[in-house]
Write an enzyme that holds these catalytic residues in place. Sequence first.
Site, PDB file in Angstrom:
ATOM      1  N   ASP A 408      24.080   8.707-100.449  1.00 22.33           N
ATOM      2  CA  ASP A 408      23.168   7.378-100.385  1.00 22.33           C
ATOM      3  C   ASP A 408      23.965   5.789-100.643  1.00 22.33           C
ATOM      4  O   ASP A 408      24.825   5.271-101.341  1.00 22.33           O
ATOM      5  CB  ASP A 408      21.925   7.102-101.885  1.00 22.33           C
ATOM      6  CG  ASP A 408      21.176   6.838-101.123  1.00 22.33           C
ATOM      7  OD1 ASP A 408      20.757   5.607-100.411  1.00 22.33           O
ATOM      8  OD2 ASP A 408      20.016   6.759-102.408  1.00 22.33           O
ATOM      9  N   ASP A 471      12.581   4.232 -97.588  1.00 21.53           N
ATOM     10  CA  ASP A 471      11.966   4.867 -98.533  1.00 21.53           C
ATOM     11  C   ASP A 471      10.894   5.255 -97.800  1.00 21.53           C
ATOM     12  O   ASP A 471       9.517   4.355 -97.302  1.00 21.53           O
ATOM     13  CB  ASP A 471      12.134   4.898 -99.770  1.00 21.53           C
ATOM     14  CG  ASP A 471      13.360   4.874-100.438  1.00 21.53           C
ATOM     15  OD1 ASP A 471      15.407   4.934 -99.608  1.00 21.53           O
ATOM     16  OD2 ASP A 471      14.066   4.832-101.464  1.00 21.53           O
TER      17      ASP A 471
END
Length: 656
Positions: A408, A471
């Site tokens: 990430d 997200d």
Amino acid sequence: MKQFYLKFFVAITFILGSEFTTVAQTQDTVWLSSLDLSKATLGWGTPGTNVSCMGHPITLDGVQYAKGFGTHANSILYIRLNKGSQRFSATIGIDDEEKLSTGTVIFSIYGARQQLWKSSILKSGEPVEKFNINVSGIDTLILLVEGTSDGISYDHADWANAYFLVSGDKPVTVNRKMEEAIVLTPKAPLTPKINGPKIYGVRPGHDFLYKIPVTGQRPMNYTVSDLPEGLKLNLNTGVISGKVSKPGRYEILLTASNKLEKSSRKFTIVVGDEIALTPPLGWNSWNCFACAIDQDKVKSAADAMINSGLADHGWSYINIDDCWMVQPESNDPVLGGKTRDDKGNMNVNKKFKDVKSLTDYVHQKGLKIGIYSGPGPKTCAGYTACYQHEEADAKQFADWGFDYLKYDWCDYERIAKDHSLPELKKPYVVMHQALDKADRDIVYSLCQYGMGDVWKWGAEVGGNCWRTTGDISDDWSSMDGIGFSQAGHEKYAGPGHWNDPDMLVVGMVGWGPELHPTRLSPNEQYTHISLWALLASPLLIGCDMTQLDEFTYGLLTNDEVLDINQDILGKQAGRLVQLENMEIWVKDLEDGSKAVGLFNRGMFSGKIVLKWSDLGITGKQTLRDVWKQEDIGVYQERFETEIPPHGVKLIRILTK
Ligand code: GLA
């Protein structure tokens, strides 16, 4: 909350016969921002009462507004007027906090099953639009802000200076009504049925682990014919393990039998360079537990994947997301401490006592296990990450026995010079090279939210999948915005490399210690799973698997839906038709049949027509309802059906 009222005296003139009668009627001004805006759903950010979705003063085209509702596409707000309001007016646009970006939105207002008003396409940095519409006689008003075909990035939209003129009941925001949760997935038969992917890739000499997914009454016995040298089958558990050194394509036959019947299915093991030949199917800790994850919860997830029967449908990865490492510079007795040991190996925090025993525990069940880190000094949640330790960390992940790495970007933002392609690729190449040196197949999952059109180069830097968006959250705006913006990415997906529109948000989710049932309606959940299956997306369950209700279980265990996702051609669906709120998406399947999703993104039910001419087919075709697992009938030229709001019909056009 303080109410803002302004008294208006409006002279209303009625014509009664030939006489004119004047009646004075009181109207209150009720500001939209005086209502409970937390009931709004947003594609990103937080509903802003008199501020933008980022909490800044509402500013449109250089003018600051004291009152308004700051939101982000796609956004929905339901307001019960109870026929008490006469007019609604506002000034709308994209907030100046995104003045220099490329946001584009459309505002619209619905009532009484009709569109009452719609803006033009409003862009960042462009002039505002104003409206003042008649809402008399309306029961429920729906305020909508939608992104356009460029997705929802930078779509910070404001309803500034928005107010109602009210003479009867005051407006109140409400939650929308949900339809009944109907389980469409039929119960699995008691006779053995082999499910899951039909192909599996492994590198020569690397660990192979595969639990044959079988539904049916236990006890179950397993046999496999033509297993390549180096692999063995556990006859009781159906787990195949070992290592194959010789590259090649091995066609084997899996057989499962119980006291009722015997069932077989072909399975291909490809020993070569590619892994993740079908999209990974598993679970990830983030959407349920976020940083409340610990070792016991991971173990419970593995137990639940087996005990609930999910593994019998092909679900196999148990992935730990953020928050397993030590927090640098923290004095917290559980999370703080030395980030690395004397040899430079990463330490885990005290919620994770013994990583090797955890990976062994998961592997013993025939499941695989994943880990999370990032290229920056810290992870998104502020825990230790891999920066300048990539090779050692990749080796450690492999030694621990991990099978999947989500990597990430987040804190690497501090390190990257800019967002040029070489800078965006760099950290992913570094970790790929490090993983290559490790003696283990580790699915490499890039997470950088789609920057630099990652779908165009994710495979080139070694990614097996890459997040295409920010997200997801458990609301329609977010799921709809993300899912339907995948159009056009289909040409970059294929066996071994998949677009990833983020993890699933069905079941009990919560991003922390407190969980709640998903806020998606039942129809929206069918849309979510159908679309993700068509998109050949990695499917990572985001809920607490120890709390699966019957409806969620049905969503996750429909083998015909999962087969679409796992189809060995590895095609991702593309958008075939877009007519207002109706969309048709099509995925070509290996047997020549087509999976078709008929979606209604609108708020009212509507008809949709699938024409053979759009699909490039002719003649009579047999259609199958995939969720119900039953044939619908034979159709010629076209298929027409009604789709409920935010709902879907997932069909398969069978080959003759
Ligand atoms: C980012 C990712 C999420 C999750 C969190 C963890 O936001 O996109 O999926 O991994 O970080 O901190």
